[in-house]
Motif scaffolding. Sequence first.
Motif, PDB file in Angstrom:
ATOM      1  N   HIS A 284      80.813  65.847  63.645  1.00 20.78           N
ATOM      2  CA  HIS A 284      80.480  64.639  62.884  1.00 20.78           C
ATOM      3  C   HIS A 284      81.663  64.205  62.011  1.00 20.78           C
ATOM      4  O   HIS A 284      82.044  63.028  62.010  1.00 20.78           O
ATOM      5  CB  HIS A 284      79.238  64.911  62.037  1.00 20.78           C
ATOM      6  CG  HIS A 284      78.597  63.690  61.474  1.00 20.78           C
ATOM      7  ND1 HIS A 284      77.901  62.791  62.248  1.00 20.78           N
ATOM      8  CD2 HIS A 284      78.524  63.222  60.207  1.00 20.78           C
ATOM      9  CE1 HIS A 284      77.451  61.826  61.480  1.00 20.78           C
ATOM     10  NE2 HIS A 284      77.808  62.061  60.227  1.00 20.78           N
ATOM     11  N   HIS A 285      82.250  65.160  61.304  1.00 17.63           N
ATOM     12  CA  HIS A 285      83.375  64.828  60.429  1.00 17.63           C
ATOM     13  C   HIS A 285      84.592  64.360  61.223  1.00 17.63           C
ATOM     14  O   HIS A 285      85.249  63.386  60.839  1.00 17.63           O
ATOM     15  CB  HIS A 285      83.733  66.029  59.542  1.00 17.63           C
ATOM     16  CG  HIS A 285      82.735  66.261  58.459  1.00 17.63           C
ATOM     17  ND1 HIS A 285      81.668  67.106  58.613  1.00 17.63           N
ATOM     18  CD2 HIS A 285      82.643  65.750  57.214  1.00 17.63           C
ATOM     19  CE1 HIS A 285      80.956  67.104  57.502  1.00 17.63           C
ATOM     20  NE2 HIS A 285      81.527  66.287  56.631  1.00 17.63           N
ATOM     21  N   VAL A 286      84.908  65.025  62.314  1.00 15.43           N
ATOM     22  CA  VAL A 286      86.054  64.620  63.139  1.00 15.43           C
ATOM     23  C   VAL A 286      85.848  63.203  63.666  1.00 15.43           C
ATOM     24  O   VAL A 286      86.766  62.373  63.644  1.00 15.43           O
ATOM     25  CB  VAL A 286      86.287  65.626  64.288  1.00 15.43           C
ATOM     26  CG1 VAL A 286      87.258  65.075  65.322  1.00 15.43           C
ATOM     27  CG2 VAL A 286      86.794  66.947  63.739  1.00 15.43           C
TER      28      VAL A 286
ATOM     29  N   VAL B 298      83.916  60.797  62.374  1.00 18.32           N
ATOM     30  CA  VAL B 298      83.957  59.822  61.276  1.00 18.32           C
ATOM     31  C   VAL B 298      85.410  59.566  60.836  1.00 18.32           C
ATOM     32  O   VAL B 298      85.802  58.414  60.630  1.00 18.32           O
ATOM     33  CB  VAL B 298      83.073  60.274  60.090  1.00 18.32           C
ATOM     34  CG1 VAL B 298      83.305  59.401  58.865  1.00 18.32           C
ATOM     35  CG2 VAL B 298      81.603  60.237  60.490  1.00 18.32           C
ATOM     36  N   PHE B 299      86.202  60.631  60.746  1.00 17.55           N
ATOM     37  CA  PHE B 299      87.614  60.438  60.391  1.00 17.55           C
ATOM     38  C   PHE B 299      88.351  59.671  61.490  1.00 17.55           C
ATOM     39  O   PHE B 299      89.242  58.867  61.205  1.00 17.55           O
ATOM     40  CB  PHE B 299      88.297  61.775  60.108  1.00 17.55           C
ATOM     41  CG  PHE B 299      87.902  62.373  58.790  1.00 17.55           C
ATOM     42  CD1 PHE B 299      88.037  61.662  57.609  1.00 17.55           C
ATOM     43  CD2 PHE B 299      87.383  63.659  58.727  1.00 17.55           C
ATOM     44  CE1 PHE B 299      87.672  62.214  56.388  1.00 17.55           C
ATOM     45  CE2 PHE B 299      87.009  64.219  57.512  1.00 17.55           C
ATOM     46  CZ  PHE B 299      87.156  63.491  56.339  1.00 17.55           C
ATOM     47  N   SER B 300      87.976  59.902  62.739  1.00 18.28           N
ATOM     48  CA  SER B 300      88.572  59.151  63.852  1.00 18.28           C
ATOM     49  C   SER B 300      88.238  57.665  63.737  1.00 18.28           C
ATOM     50  O   SER B 300      89.096  56.812  63.963  1.00 18.28           O
ATOM     51  CB  SER B 300      88.084  59.691  65.199  1.00 18.28           C
ATOM     52  OG  SER B 300      88.478  61.022  65.376  1.00 18.28           O
TER      53      SER B 300
ATOM     54  N   ALA C 292      87.597  56.063  60.999  1.00 17.33           N
ATOM     55  CA  ALA C 292      88.399  55.544  59.884  1.00 17.33           C
ATOM     56  C   ALA C 292      89.814  55.233  60.360  1.00 17.33           C
ATOM     57  O   ALA C 292      90.383  54.190  60.006  1.00 17.33           O
ATOM     58  CB  ALA C 292      88.437  56.551  58.738  1.00 17.33           C
ATOM     59  N   GLY C 293      90.376  56.114  61.175  1.00 16.65           N
ATOM     60  CA  GLY C 293      91.711  55.882  61.721  1.00 16.65           C
ATOM     61  C   GLY C 293      91.767  54.654  62.600  1.00 16.65           C
ATOM     62  O   GLY C 293      92.739  53.878  62.559  1.00 16.65           O
TER      63      GLY C 293
ATOM     64  N   TYR D  57      86.613  52.542  69.482  1.00 17.90           N
ATOM     65  CA  TYR D  57      85.780  52.330  68.294  1.00 17.90           C
ATOM     66  C   TYR D  57      84.304  52.419  68.690  1.00 17.90           C
ATOM     67  O   TYR D  57      83.524  53.144  68.072  1.00 17.90           O
ATOM     68  CB  TYR D  57      86.099  50.943  67.718  1.00 17.90           C
ATOM     69  CG  TYR D  57      85.405  50.576  66.437  1.00 17.90           C
ATOM     70  CD1 TYR D  57      84.038  50.367  66.373  1.00 17.90           C
ATOM     71  CD2 TYR D  57      86.125  50.378  65.275  1.00 17.90           C
ATOM     72  CE1 TYR D  57      83.411  49.993  65.201  1.00 17.90           C
ATOM     73  CE2 TYR D  57      85.515  50.002  64.092  1.00 17.90           C
ATOM     74  CZ  TYR D  57      84.159  49.815  64.063  1.00 17.90           C
ATOM     75  OH  TYR D  57      83.544  49.451  62.905  1.00 17.90           O
TER      76      TYR D  57
ATOM     77  N   ILE E 225      79.083  59.216  66.994  1.00 14.39           N
ATOM     78  CA  ILE E 225      78.690  59.525  65.612  1.00 14.39           C
ATOM     79  C   ILE E 225      77.172  59.467  65.481  1.00 14.39           C
ATOM     80  O   ILE E 225      76.561  60.345  64.855  1.00 14.39           O
ATOM     81  CB  ILE E 225      79.359  58.559  64.607  1.00 14.39           C
ATOM     82  CG1 ILE E 225      80.847  58.876  64.486  1.00 14.39           C
ATOM     83  CG2 ILE E 225      78.678  58.634  63.237  1.00 14.39           C
ATOM     84  CD1 ILE E 225      81.634  57.841  63.700  1.00 14.39           C
TER      85      ILE E 225
ATOM     86  N   LEU F 134      84.232  52.800  53.099  1.00 15.91           N
ATOM     87  CA  LEU F 134      84.519  53.709  51.979  1.00 15.91           C
ATOM     88  C   LEU F 134      83.250  54.222  51.300  1.00 15.91           C
ATOM     89  O   LEU F 134      83.263  55.288  50.690  1.00 15.91           O
ATOM     90  CB  LEU F 134      85.408  53.018  50.946  1.00 15.91           C
ATOM     91  CG  LEU F 134      86.843  52.742  51.385  1.00 15.91           C
ATOM     92  CD1 LEU F 134      87.570  51.920  50.328  1.00 15.91           C
ATOM     93  CD2 LEU F 134      87.573  54.035  51.667  1.00 15.91           C
TER      94      LEU F 134
ATOM     95  N   PRO G  76      81.612  58.014  52.897  1.00 22.20           N
ATOM     96  CA  PRO G  76      81.874  59.352  52.341  1.00 22.20           C
ATOM     97  C   PRO G  76      81.355  59.517  50.907  1.00 22.20           C
ATOM     98  O   PRO G  76      81.037  60.638  50.491  1.00 22.20           O
ATOM     99  CB  PRO G  76      83.392  59.494  52.414  1.00 22.20           C
ATOM    100  CG  PRO G  76      83.928  58.131  52.598  1.00 22.20           C
ATOM    101  CD  PRO G  76      82.851  57.327  53.257  1.00 22.20           C
TER     102      PRO G  76
END
Length: 151
Positions: free
Chosen positions: A12-14, A16-18, A20-21, A49, A56, A136, A139
Amino acid sequence: MDTTDLVLAIAHHVLVFSLAGIIGAEFILTRGDLAAATLKRLAGIDRHYGIIAVLIIVVGIGRVFYGLKGWEFYVYNWVFWAKMTAFAVVGLLSIIPTIRFVSWNRQASASPSFQVPAAELVSVKSYIRAEAFIFLLIPVFAAAMARGYGY
């Protein structure tokens, strides 16, 4: 310690950070003139995306039903629903840029002299900026949930 919960949390975190990138990449790539190669790159990035957003959701549902906190923690937590609302708003805001990227890419493929209309580019930049701002909040809500707020 439950390994399933850990694997779901990491995935999940990977993801979500992807995402964001990707939002950051779209923001950067929509600056200046958009050459045909950039339009093709934007369309490809935007495709990722969508794929990542779906992943996600799938992994998030897995966390709700198979995570250590149990589904009740999420269903009755107003912070969780605020986080889901922020995610949905980001998704809705991404629709216009996606439509534009596909349209611009098609037009550039059909006509090598195609130039992205300035007004459309300004509009897309505004949507991406709004996506980034609302993103933003995700998180922020996640950190609050992790500390038991809203339950």
